[in-house]
Enzyme design. Structure first.
Site, mmCIF file in Angstrom:
data_model
loop_
_atom_site.group_PDB
_atom_site.id
_atom_site.type_symbol
_atom_site.label_atom_id
_atom_site.label_comp_id
_atom_site.label_asym_id
_atom_site.label_seq_id
_atom_site.Cartn_x
_atom_site.Cartn_y
_atom_site.Cartn_z
ATOM 1 N N ASP A 91 -12.080 -3.216 1.439
ATOM 2 C CA ASP A 91 -12.756 -3.763 2.632
ATOM 3 C C ASP A 91 -14.270 -3.644 2.417
ATOM 4 O OD1 ASP A 91 -10.312 -4.049 4.505
ATOM 5 O OD2 ASP A 91 -10.162 -2.010 3.733
ATOM 6 N N HIS A 151 0.868 -1.175 0.000
ATOM 7 C CA HIS A 151 0.000 0.000 0.000
ATOM 8 C C HIS A 151 0.908 1.230 0.000
ATOM 9 C CE1 HIS A 151 -3.097 -2.817 1.122
ATOM 10 N NE2 HIS A 151 -3.995 -1.891 1.405
ATOM 11 N N GLU A 165 -1.931 6.127 -0.650
ATOM 12 C CA GLU A 165 -3.362 6.159 -0.320
ATOM 13 C C GLU A 165 -3.578 7.477 0.435
ATOM 14 O OE1 GLU A 165 -4.604 3.205 2.558
ATOM 15 O OE2 GLU A 165 -6.742 3.487 2.136
HETATM 16 N N1 LIG Z 1 -7.305 0.636 2.836
HETATM 17 C C1 LIG Z 1 -6.399 0.162 3.706
HETATM 18 N N2 LIG Z 1 -5.248 0.825 3.854
HETATM 19 C C2 LIG Z 1 -4.345 0.381 4.723
HETATM 20 N N3 LIG Z 1 -4.494 -0.700 5.476
HETATM 21 C C3 LIG Z 1 -5.630 -1.392 5.357
HETATM 22 N N4 LIG Z 1 -6.052 -2.501 5.987
HETATM 23 C C4 LIG Z 1 -7.260 -2.789 5.507
HETATM 24 N N5 LIG Z 1 -7.638 -1.886 4.597
HETATM 25 C C5 LIG Z 1 -6.622 -0.998 4.477
HETATM 26 ZN ZN LIG Z 2 -6.113 -2.041 1.298
#
Ligand SMILES: Nc1ncnc2[nH]cnc12
Ligand SMILES: [Zn+2]
Length: 317
Positions: free
Chosen positions: A276, A194, A197
């Site tokens: 999620d 990740h 974001e």
């Molecule tokens: N969008 C997200 N960004 C970082 N960690 C996560 N864990 C679950 N979803 C996440």
């Molecule tokens: Zn994620």
């Protein structure tokens, strides 16, 4: 358009199994495991799903995961997700799981992995859905703890294909995990992370240069750095973008401001994913549909996004 989008064959490349825990299953598992919950019912819990940023979501996500205790719980969680995949013509999935969320509560690593792996195997045999599991390290914890998690995982190396990096991004740059990612690569695993974001474009550079990732998860802030944009276009580095997540966590104020179609038209290998889904209001088809409703995504664009997801698989057919 919803039915047409639903029927499009696609892969999901950014999905946290713990984030697919629907409130109904959460309550059922709490009852099965005799765990008292701070919410009276499913509706009260759903109402709590209003977030101002990533951390507010994560606090609830880790709290929800506490109902997962046995291999059967992890099997049921994964199986419920695979049934959603089947219903939305997701023919391949590369889900994340966060072992530390569970081992830190005293649930043994193999209890978690056995349940997930058994469901993924049944998913392939009974539903025809292929998969590649990704073990994700929690970046708010130390690199030493990630090393310990990799040690626990190596005896089960055939059960997963890649390592990833998730949880609270700000203040936890990819560079913090350079050595454990080196080791994972030397052990033969793919890497993803990740980045971009909530965090700045520098974190995306670090994920590429230091963690040598095959894909960037999210990556929407790459658009702030033209040199980075050129690199991800030239090298066709896939971004696993999660539109509903980004609006729920206020990365974008509303879907009309999302940059995924601009990126697509500039030649970035972007894909659509649900992140999620139990917390953000939908699975992959709902994410595609939101792009149609808010941004006027065309059928041609949807086809290219779906093809990108198939092209960006780590596990090739
Ligand atoms: N969008 C997200 N960004 C970082 N960690 C996560 N864990 C679950 N979803 C996440
Ligand atoms: Zn994620």
């Amino acid at each position: 358009m919803y039915d047409w989008l639903n029927a499009l064959p696609k892969a999901e490349l950014h999905l946290h199994l713990e984030g697919s825990l629907e409130p109904e299953l959460l309550f059922a598992l709490a009852e099965r495991n005799k765990i008292a919950l701070p919410w009276n019912d499913v509706d009260t819990l759903r109402k709590a799903y209003a977030f101002n940023n990533l951390q507010e979501f994560l606090d609830l996500y880790y709290q929800g995961a506490d109902v997962l205790r046995t291999s059967q719980d992890f099997y049921d969680l994964t199986w419920a997700y695979l049934l959603r995949c089947k219903a939305q013509n997701v023919i391949h999935t590369e889900p994340f799981f966060d072992p530390q969320t569970h081992t830190d509560r005293g649930v043994p690593f193999e209890v978690v992995l056995n349940g997930i792996a058994a469901a993924l195997k049944d998913g392939e045999q009974q539903l025809g859905i292929t998969s590649g599991l990704i073990l994700s390290f929690l970046r708010h914890l130390s690199e030493a703890e990630a090393e310990k998690t990799l040690d626990q995982a190596l005896p089960f190396r055939d059960a997963f294909v890649a390592v990833g990096l998730d949880s609270s991004e700000m203040g936890h740059p990819p560079s913090k995990f350079q050595r454990v990612f080196d080791r994972a690569r030397n052990e033969g695993f793919f890497t993803v992370a990740h980045a971009g974001e909530e965090g700045p474009p520098e974190y995306i550079w670090e994920a590429l240069d230091l963690l040598k990732v095959q894909r960037i998860d999210h990556g929407v802030r790459a658009i702030e750095d033209e040199r980075l944009m050129q690199r991800i276009i030239d090298e066709q580095i896939p971004l696993t973008v999660c539109p509903l997540s980004n609006t729920k966590l206020r990365v974008f104020d509303d879907m009309a401001q999302h940059n995924i179609l601009d990126m697509l038209e500039r030649g970035v290998k972007v894909t659509v994913n649900s992140d999620d889904p139990a917390y953000f209001g939908g699975y992959v088809t709902e994410n595609f549909h939101a792009l149609y409703t808010a941004l006027g995504m065309t059928q041609d664009q949807a086809k290219r996004l779906a093809q990108n997801s198939l092209d960006a698989r780590l596990v090739k057919p």
